[in-house]
Write an enzyme that holds these catalytic residues in place. Structure first.
Site, PDB file in Angstrom:
ATOM      1  N   GLU A 116      37.071  46.848  20.392  1.00  0.00           N
ATOM      2  CA  GLU A 116      37.825  45.699  20.933  1.00  0.00           C
ATOM      3  C   GLU A 116      38.495  46.096  22.246  1.00  0.00           C
ATOM      4  O   GLU A 116      38.860  47.259  22.412  1.00  0.00           O
ATOM      5  CB  GLU A 116      38.950  45.307  19.950  1.00  0.00           C
ATOM      6  CG  GLU A 116      38.464  44.988  18.565  1.00  0.00           C
ATOM      7  CD  GLU A 116      39.610  44.739  17.572  1.00  0.00           C
ATOM      8  OE1 GLU A 116      40.789  44.953  17.928  1.00  0.00           O
ATOM      9  OE2 GLU A 116      39.297  44.342  16.439  1.00  0.00           O
ATOM     10  N   LYS A 118      41.566  46.694  24.585  1.00  0.00           N
ATOM     11  CA  LYS A 118      42.975  46.958  24.296  1.00  0.00           C
ATOM     12  C   LYS A 118      43.795  46.084  25.234  1.00  0.00           C
ATOM     13  O   LYS A 118      43.908  46.359  26.436  1.00  0.00           O
ATOM     14  CB  LYS A 118      43.307  48.439  24.492  1.00  0.00           C
ATOM     15  CG  LYS A 118      44.714  48.776  24.044  1.00  0.00           C
ATOM     16  CD  LYS A 118      44.930  50.281  24.014  1.00  0.00           C
ATOM     17  CE  LYS A 118      46.282  50.642  23.442  1.00  0.00           C
ATOM     18  NZ  LYS A 118      47.410  50.106  24.202  1.00  0.00           N
ATOM     19  N   ASP A 120      46.695  44.321  27.205  1.00  0.00           N
ATOM     20  CA  ASP A 120      47.929  44.901  27.730  1.00  0.00           C
ATOM     21  C   ASP A 120      49.068  43.900  27.647  1.00  0.00           C
ATOM     22  O   ASP A 120      49.429  43.259  28.630  1.00  0.00           O
ATOM     23  CB  ASP A 120      47.696  45.364  29.175  1.00  0.00           C
ATOM     24  CG  ASP A 120      48.696  46.430  29.573  1.00  0.00           C
ATOM     25  OD1 ASP A 120      49.482  46.858  28.705  1.00  0.00           O
ATOM     26  OD2 ASP A 120      48.689  46.828  30.745  1.00  0.00           O
ATOM     27  N   TYR A 225      45.831  37.044  21.083  1.00  0.00           N
ATOM     28  CA  TYR A 225      44.628  37.316  20.295  1.00  0.00           C
ATOM     29  C   TYR A 225      45.033  38.094  19.053  1.00  0.00           C
ATOM     30  O   TYR A 225      45.806  39.056  19.150  1.00  0.00           O
ATOM     31  CB  TYR A 225      43.607  38.150  21.081  1.00  0.00           C
ATOM     32  CG  TYR A 225      42.773  37.350  22.065  1.00  0.00           C
ATOM     33  CD1 TYR A 225      42.252  36.110  21.725  1.00  0.00           C
ATOM     34  CD2 TYR A 225      42.493  37.868  23.336  1.00  0.00           C
ATOM     35  CE1 TYR A 225      41.477  35.383  22.626  1.00  0.00           C
ATOM     36  CE2 TYR A 225      41.721  37.151  24.245  1.00  0.00           C
ATOM     37  CZ  TYR A 225      41.221  35.907  23.878  1.00  0.00           C
ATOM     38  OH  TYR A 225      40.463  35.205  24.758  1.00  0.00           O
ATOM     39  N   LYS A 317      41.787  54.993  26.471  1.00  0.00           N
ATOM     40  CA  LYS A 317      42.545  54.407  27.585  1.00  0.00           C
ATOM     41  C   LYS A 317      41.790  54.487  28.916  1.00  0.00           C
ATOM     42  O   LYS A 317      41.094  55.448  29.186  1.00  0.00           O
ATOM     43  CB  LYS A 317      43.893  55.139  27.738  1.00  0.00           C
ATOM     44  CG  LYS A 317      44.780  55.061  26.525  1.00  0.00           C
ATOM     45  CD  LYS A 317      45.499  53.736  26.431  1.00  0.00           C
ATOM     46  CE  LYS A 317      46.663  53.671  27.383  1.00  0.00           C
ATOM     47  NZ  LYS A 317      47.950  53.950  26.781  1.00  0.00           N
ATOM     48  N   CYS A 411      57.958  37.036  67.111  1.00  0.00           N
ATOM     49  CA  CYS A 411      56.598  37.202  66.599  1.00  0.00           C
ATOM     50  C   CYS A 411      55.928  38.429  67.226  1.00  0.00           C
ATOM     51  O   CYS A 411      55.933  38.579  68.448  1.00  0.00           O
ATOM     52  CB  CYS A 411      55.794  35.943  66.908  1.00  0.00           C
ATOM     53  SG  CYS A 411      54.046  36.117  66.519  1.00  0.00           S
ATOM     54  N   CYS A 414      53.007  36.800  69.610  1.00  0.00           N
ATOM     55  CA  CYS A 414      53.238  35.931  70.779  1.00  0.00           C
ATOM     56  C   CYS A 414      54.673  35.988  71.279  1.00  0.00           C
ATOM     57  O   CYS A 414      55.017  35.330  72.251  1.00  0.00           O
ATOM     58  CB  CYS A 414      52.857  34.493  70.449  1.00  0.00           C
ATOM     59  SG  CYS A 414      54.055  33.702  69.348  1.00  0.00           S
ATOM     60  N   CYS A 429      56.699  32.310  62.480  1.00  0.00           N
ATOM     61  CA  CYS A 429      56.660  32.334  63.941  1.00  0.00           C
ATOM     62  C   CYS A 429      56.710  30.889  64.407  1.00  0.00           C
ATOM     63  O   CYS A 429      56.009  30.028  63.874  1.00  0.00           O
ATOM     64  CB  CYS A 429      55.358  33.011  64.376  1.00  0.00           C
ATOM     65  SG  CYS A 429      54.796  32.519  66.017  1.00  0.00           S
ATOM     66  N   CYS A 435      50.521  30.594  69.664  1.00  0.00           N
ATOM     67  CA  CYS A 435      50.440  31.969  69.126  1.00  0.00           C
ATOM     68  C   CYS A 435      48.985  32.290  68.804  1.00  0.00           C
ATOM     69  O   CYS A 435      48.350  31.600  68.007  1.00  0.00           O
ATOM     70  CB  CYS A 435      51.313  32.086  67.879  1.00  0.00           C
ATOM     71  SG  CYS A 435      51.145  33.676  67.040  1.00  0.00           S
TER      72      CYS A 435
HETATM   73  S1  IVH Z   1      45.180  47.813  16.571  1.00  0.00           S
HETATM   74  C1  IVH Z   1      47.606  50.744  13.737  1.00  0.00           C
HETATM   75  N1  IVH Z   1      43.881  46.530  18.406  1.00  0.00           N
HETATM   76  O1  IVH Z   1      47.978  48.829  21.253  1.00  0.00           O
HETATM   77  C2  IVH Z   1      47.731  50.091  15.053  1.00  0.00           C
HETATM   78  N2  IVH Z   1      46.035  47.350  18.934  1.00  0.00           N
HETATM   79  O2  IVH Z   1      49.111  51.738  20.440  1.00  0.00           O
HETATM   80  C3  IVH Z   1      46.995  48.818  15.056  1.00  0.00           C
HETATM   81  N3  IVH Z   1      46.777  46.784  21.195  1.00  0.00           N
HETATM   82  O3  IVH Z   1      50.929  48.369  19.452  1.00  0.00           O
HETATM   83  C4  IVH Z   1      46.813  48.307  16.418  1.00  0.00           C
HETATM   84  N4  IVH Z   1      44.990  45.656  21.774  1.00  0.00           N
HETATM   85  O4  IVH Z   1      50.155  46.455  20.918  1.00  0.00           O
HETATM   86  C5  IVH Z   1      45.012  47.183  18.102  1.00  0.00           C
HETATM   87  N5  IVH Z   1      42.611  45.318  19.925  1.00  0.00           N
HETATM   88  C6  IVH Z   1      43.741  45.966  19.607  1.00  0.00           C
HETATM   89  C7  IVH Z   1      44.796  46.099  20.516  1.00  0.00           C
HETATM   90  C8  IVH Z   1      45.931  46.815  20.145  1.00  0.00           C
HETATM   91  C9  IVH Z   1      46.185  46.080  22.157  1.00  0.00           C
HETATM   92  C10 IVH Z   1      48.108  47.440  21.319  1.00  0.00           C
HETATM   93  C11 IVH Z   1      49.086  47.067  20.246  1.00  0.00           C
HETATM   94  C12 IVH Z   1      49.541  48.333  19.620  1.00  0.00           C
HETATM   95  C13 IVH Z   1      49.095  49.368  20.611  1.00  0.00           C
HETATM   96  C14 IVH Z   1      48.657  50.593  19.851  1.00  0.00           C
END
Ligand code: IVH
Length: 672
Positions: A116, A118, A120, A225, A317, A411, A414, A429, A435
């Site tokens: 999946e 990750k 942010d 999500y 990461k 400016c 000009c 300006c 200009c």
């Molecule tokens: S699973 C046991 N899936 O990443 C932990 N976490 O360091 C279960 N995060 O605090 C988390 N996308 O905020 C999981 N697809 C994803 C994620 C995800 C972002 C974040 C989440 C969590 C941190 C884990």
């Protein structure tokens, strides 16, 4: 009476929720904004008159309003853990090896992974009891979090009531985040109001979830999500794997990231990471890596946990989007409308694979807020296609050789005075088109693809034309001749021919493109299109009042004033006169003499589905007949053309006593 109102309320709730689900979960749009707004308004009005009929899953319950003094602490029934990190392929290989060591060969035969993005943002937990959202909390320290129920309820994609076959108790876990587009708009608005911009979408999302006023949280338009389940009790569907649970959550109405994927082995995981990484900049939200999970629940259980993280999952990461570098100097750029933007010249630095040597400092207030000086070490951040920005100064590393950034009084191009209107964050300006910088920017906009689309006339030539005084305004392009071009340094026969041919090729612009090319302040491509739809000709626009402009959806007082100012301005009038002597604007429909058309002077609204016309088709036909087409019914509407399943607009027309016509009557009167 009350029964029919009850039915209508239920119908509206179901329809708006369906539209919301399509939009936020499936990314599908069926209604225009104003059609959606009309449904929402109707529901709100009915609920205000009959508060006893408000349904718990009503979308009106998602707009916020509750203001808290502080957040209550809640203790998670099951701790919310975090993930271990992998930073390279070796780390991922070791993750896979550790798993393989702990499983028997028959278990290994059943092992698959799930990958999946990750996201942010920030982790939240949402508790549903008997299908109702009863509580939502932040992760906090994993043991205790804050009760942010009121704010989470405002997130459009999170259902207040589950659909389908739901468990008696269900704790959904997932990530709340802010889309890049929402983040950019929010920061622009904050900069305009001289408020501190958020450093990144994650901070913006976290700040919004931790708003005590849930109305503000609602305005922040967060997304969500789901990526897992905490507590689950009395589940009618049995889930034996993580991927099954996600399908289950989706069937209950919860949004799940569409980029999730199954993976057979570690090779698939790495391939997934590479694919997602190569798409990172194009995604509508920010991700800081990918997450790999063992899919089978039985295997997850066997693998268990090490301290605060599961052994069955890991975060791989990406490189950070932020980097540290030195601010070498600051230049001041002049935009099309004279806006002065400070641009940071940086010691080049690699930010997640892209070399960055310039970043924006936005405006004078931002320089003051950051307290940045030339020579400072600064943190910069890039995201997607947006210009990188300086987000903070590393004050700990400041030395005595730094010098202040002096915002110019005149400016840089000009030498005209720079003016800053009170209440505005942007300094401009005052040289106008005397200009050279403004002239060049205006020409760049005029020739751009979505405007007059004069291909082959790049910035380099435009600069030369302006510097050599060959071209002052856009109309001058149409009187350029080959002999003049050939006198320019490095201009060959072929380039000259190409340039003249593409100028020639731009002489029949669409009305909307022509309007956009004029570069009227705040009038972007979409607004230009709306104007071209609503007005039969350039003359009609030139004679319009600010009051009437504002009757159009999406045009507010500021835009209306810019439009009137532009068309009243003598220099613009002269420019338009010259331009129209060279180009032949292509209007959407052939208009002989606007005043003579059957529907001239009338404003029509079309609603419901029609048998002979698509949504755009009926609009085109009405414009062709001389009508103005509006998207909402008001006292200024002449006729409402109502098709099948016409809803609130029809009721509004009846309420206001406006003539209603059906498709048959319309076709009988105005045959095709
Ligand atoms: S699973 C046991 N899936 O990443 C932990 N976490 O360091 C279960 N995060 O605090 C988390 N996308 O905020 C999981 N697809 C994803 C994620 C995800 C972002 C974040 C989440 C969590 C941190 C884990």
């Amino acid at each position: 009476m009350s029964d029919s109102i009850r039915d209508r309320i239920a119908e509206l709730v179901a329809e708006i929720n369906r539209q919301n689900y399509n939009y936020h979960v499936l990314d599908q749009i069926e209604l225009t904004d104003s059609e959606f707004d009309a449904l929402f308004l109707e529901l709100k009005t009915l609920e205000a008159e009959h508060p006893e009929l408000i349904l718990p899953n009503s979308p009106t319950q998602k707009v916020g309003g509750m203001i808290l003094k502080e957040f209550n602490q809640i203790t998670h029934e099951m701790p919310m853990l975090s993930l271990d990190n992998a930073f390279n392929e070796d780390d991922v290989m070791r993750f896979d090896e550790r798993i393989r060591e702990k499983l028997t060969s028959s278990e290994l035969a059943t092992l698959t992974y799930w990958a999946e993005p990750k996201l942010d943002g920030l982790a939240i937990s949402i508790l549903y009891e008997n299908g109702r959202l009863v509580r939502a909390a932040t992760r906090g320290d994993g043991i205790q979090g804050e009760d942010v129920t009121e704010n989470v309820k405002t997130i459009q994609s999170i259902p207040l009531v589950l659909t389908g076959n739901f468990p008696a108790r269900l704790e959904v876990r997932g990530e709340a985040f802010m889309r890049k587009s929402v983040f950019e708009k929010l920061n622009l608005a904050r900069l305009k109001k001289n408020e501190k911009p958020f450093a990144n979408p994650r901070n913006a999302a976290a700040g919004s979830i931790r708003q005590l006023d849930s109305k503000i949280a609602a305005e922040r338009q967060l997304s969500f999500y789901a990526y897992g389940i905490g507590i689950i009790e009395e589940n009618p569907q049995e889930f034996t794997a993580h991927s099954e649970a996600l399908i289950g959550l989706q069937s209950l109405g919860l949004p799940v990231c569409p980029l999730n994927q199954s993976a057979k082995n570690v090779k698939d995981l790495i391939a997934y990471q590479e694919k997602i990484l190569s798409n990172r900049d194009q995604l509508p939200y920010e991700i800081d890596g990918v997450v790999y999970k063992v899919d089978q629940y039985a295997l997850q259980e066997k693998l268990g946990f090490v301290s605060r993280a599961p052994r069955f999952a890991i975060a791989h990461k990406f490189l950070a989007m932020e980097a540290r570098t030195t601010l070498l100097d600051v230049d001041f750029q002049v935009g099309r409308t004279g806006s002065i933007t400070p641009v940071a010249r940086l010691e080049p630095v690699n930010v997640a694979g892209v070399m960055v040597s310039n970043a924006t400092l936005h405006n004078e207030d931002e320089i003051n807020r950051l307290q940045v000086m030339i020579g400072d070490e600064v943190m910069i951040r890039r995201a997607g296609d947006v210009i990188p920005q300086v987000i903070r100064v590393v004050l700990e590393h400041r030395d005595e050789n730094v010098r202040p950034i002096l915002f110019p009084k005149t400016c840089p191009v000009c030498d005209s005075a720079i003016e800053r209107v009170e209440g505005e964050a942007v300094a401009r300006c005052t040289g106008g088109f005397s200009c050279k910088a403004q002239r060049i920017e205006r020409l760049k906009h005029f020739v751009s693809r979505k405007a007059m689309d004069i291909e082959g006339l790049g910035e380099k030539w435009l600069e030369i034309f302006v510097n050599e005084n060959l071209v002052t305004d856009p109309a001058d392009l149409y009187v350029l001749n080959k002999a003049q071009l050939l006198e320019l340094p490095r201009m060959g026969e072929k380039s000259a021919d190409n340039i003249l041919a593409s100028i020639e090729g731009s002489k029949q612009p669409k009305f909307s493109a022509f309007l956009y090319s004029l570069g009227i302040r705040e009038i972007g491509e979409a607004t230009a299109r709306v104007l071209a739809d609503q007005y039969a000709s350039l003359e009609a626009l030139q004679n319009e009042t600010a009051e009437n402009f504002q009757k159009i959806d999406d045009i507010g007082p500021v835009m209306a004033n810019h439009l009137v100012e532009f068309f009243r301005n003598e220099a613009s009038q002269q420019l338009l006169q010259r331009l129209t002597s060279f180009v032949e604007i292509q209007y959407p429909a052939p208009i002989a003499n606007a005043g003579d058309l059957p529907l001239s002077g009338e404003t029509w609204v079309a609603t419901g589905s029609l048998a002979h016309f698509s949504r755009d088709g009926i609009k085109d036909r009405l414009i062709e007949l001389g009508a103005k087409v509006a998207s909402s019914v008001s006292k200024n509407t002449t006729v409402v053309l109502a098709g099948e399943k016409a809803g609130s607009k029809l009721s509004k027309a009846e309420e206001l006593g406006i003539t209603v016509m059906n498709e048959e009557e319309f076709l009988a009167k105005y045959p095709l």
